[in-house]
Design a protein around this motif. Structure first.
Motif, PDB file in Angstrom:
ATOM      1  N   UNK A   2      13.365  -2.211  -4.296  1.00  0.00           N
ATOM      2  CA  UNK A   2      12.256  -2.588  -3.418  1.00  0.00           C
ATOM      3  C   UNK A   2      10.939  -2.505  -4.187  1.00  0.00           C
ATOM      4  N   UNK A   3      10.792  -1.461  -4.983  1.00  0.00           N
ATOM      5  CA  UNK A   3       9.566  -1.320  -5.772  1.00  0.00           C
ATOM      6  C   UNK A   3       9.405  -2.499  -6.716  1.00  0.00           C
ATOM      7  N   UNK A   4      10.469  -2.925  -7.349  1.00  0.00           N
ATOM      8  CA  UNK A   4      10.413  -4.059  -8.269  1.00  0.00           C
ATOM      9  C   UNK A   4       9.993  -5.334  -7.545  1.00  0.00           C
ATOM     10  N   UNK A  35      -7.905   0.068  -9.304  1.00  0.00           N
ATOM     11  CA  UNK A  35      -7.436   1.219  -8.521  1.00  0.00           C
ATOM     12  C   UNK A  35      -6.094   0.924  -7.863  1.00  0.00           C
ATOM     13  N   UNK A  36      -5.935  -0.309  -7.413  1.00  0.00           N
ATOM     14  CA  UNK A  36      -4.685  -0.692  -6.773  1.00  0.00           C
ATOM     15  C   UNK A  36      -3.513  -0.587  -7.757  1.00  0.00           C
ATOM     16  N   UNK A  37      -3.712  -1.129  -8.971  1.00  0.00           N
ATOM     17  CA  UNK A  37      -2.622  -1.074  -9.955  1.00  0.00           C
ATOM     18  C   UNK A  37      -2.378   0.355 -10.441  1.00  0.00           C
ATOM     19  N   UNK A  38      -3.431   1.158 -10.493  1.00  0.00           N
ATOM     20  CA  UNK A  38      -3.244   2.569 -10.859  1.00  0.00           C
ATOM     21  C   UNK A  38      -2.413   3.273  -9.787  1.00  0.00           C
ATOM     22  N   UNK A  39      -2.702   2.984  -8.535  1.00  0.00           N
ATOM     23  CA  UNK A  39      -1.923   3.579  -7.451  1.00  0.00           C
ATOM     24  C   UNK A  39      -0.483   3.063  -7.501  1.00  0.00           C
ATOM     25  N   UNK A  40      -0.319   1.775  -7.736  1.00  0.00           N
ATOM     26  CA  UNK A  40       1.013   1.192  -7.826  1.00  0.00           C
ATOM     27  C   UNK A  40       1.803   1.803  -8.983  1.00  0.00           C
ATOM     28  N   UNK A  42       1.418   4.897 -10.183  1.00  0.00           N
ATOM     29  CA  UNK A  42       1.802   6.252  -9.791  1.00  0.00           C
ATOM     30  C   UNK A  42       2.953   6.234  -8.792  1.00  0.00           C
ATOM     31  N   UNK A  43       2.932   5.269  -7.895  1.00  0.00           N
ATOM     32  CA  UNK A  43       4.057   5.141  -6.954  1.00  0.00           C
ATOM     33  C   UNK A  43       5.345   4.848  -7.738  1.00  0.00           C
ATOM     34  N   UNK A  44       5.254   3.972  -8.741  1.00  0.00           N
ATOM     35  CA  UNK A  44       6.425   3.670  -9.566  1.00  0.00           C
ATOM     36  C   UNK A  44       6.925   4.875 -10.325  1.00  0.00           C
ATOM     37  N   UNK A  45       5.995   5.680 -10.869  1.00  0.00           N
ATOM     38  CA  UNK A  45       6.386   6.887 -11.598  1.00  0.00           C
ATOM     39  C   UNK A  45       7.130   7.852 -10.669  1.00  0.00           C
TER      40      UNK A  45
END
Length: 122
Positions: A2-4, A35-40, A42-45
């Motif tokens: 789902x993340x992918x 900021x959005x991609x940084x949050x994304x 961290x969610x992936x990590x």
């Protein structure tokens, strides 16, 4: 998985990225996306870390289960082997003493008369 799919959606469709990045943020355009991609990221990590932990736990549990089943199989094999052995073992069969044959010198000595003993004088 789902993340992918979500990450591909944001990377391939800039309109979706801009609309989602602008939710709840008062920062100007480029900062919103950063900021959005940084949050994304961290969610992936976090998601990949949880996936790694659960996969290792699953692997460990499966190895432990296989080892337990192997031990159980060995126990059952041992019981089966013991059950197939005769219940009462026969007593030791007496063995006849070994037959010894005299050598040629011993045979000659038996056939000859004993030597005469000298007379004793007192």
């Amino acid at each position: 998985m789902v993340y992918l799919l979500i990450a591909l959606l944001f990377l391939l469709f800039p309109a979706v990225r801009s609309s989602i990045a602008g939710i709840g943020s008062g920062a100007p355009g480029p900062y919103q996306e950063r900021d959005f991609f940084m949050m994304l990221c961290w969610v992936g990590v976090v998601i990949l870390g949880l996936h790694l932990i659960t996969e290792n736990l699953d692997s460990t549990l499966l190895r432990r289960s296989v080892a337990q089943q192997d031990n159980r199989i060995n126990e059952l094999k041992a019981k089966l082997y013991d059950a197939q052995q005769p219940a009462v073992r026969p007593a030791a069969v007496p063995v006849a003493p070994a037959v010894t044959y005299p050598t040629a010198d011993e045979a000659r000595l038996r056939d000859t008369p004993p030597a005469p003993t000298p007379p004793t004088t007192y």
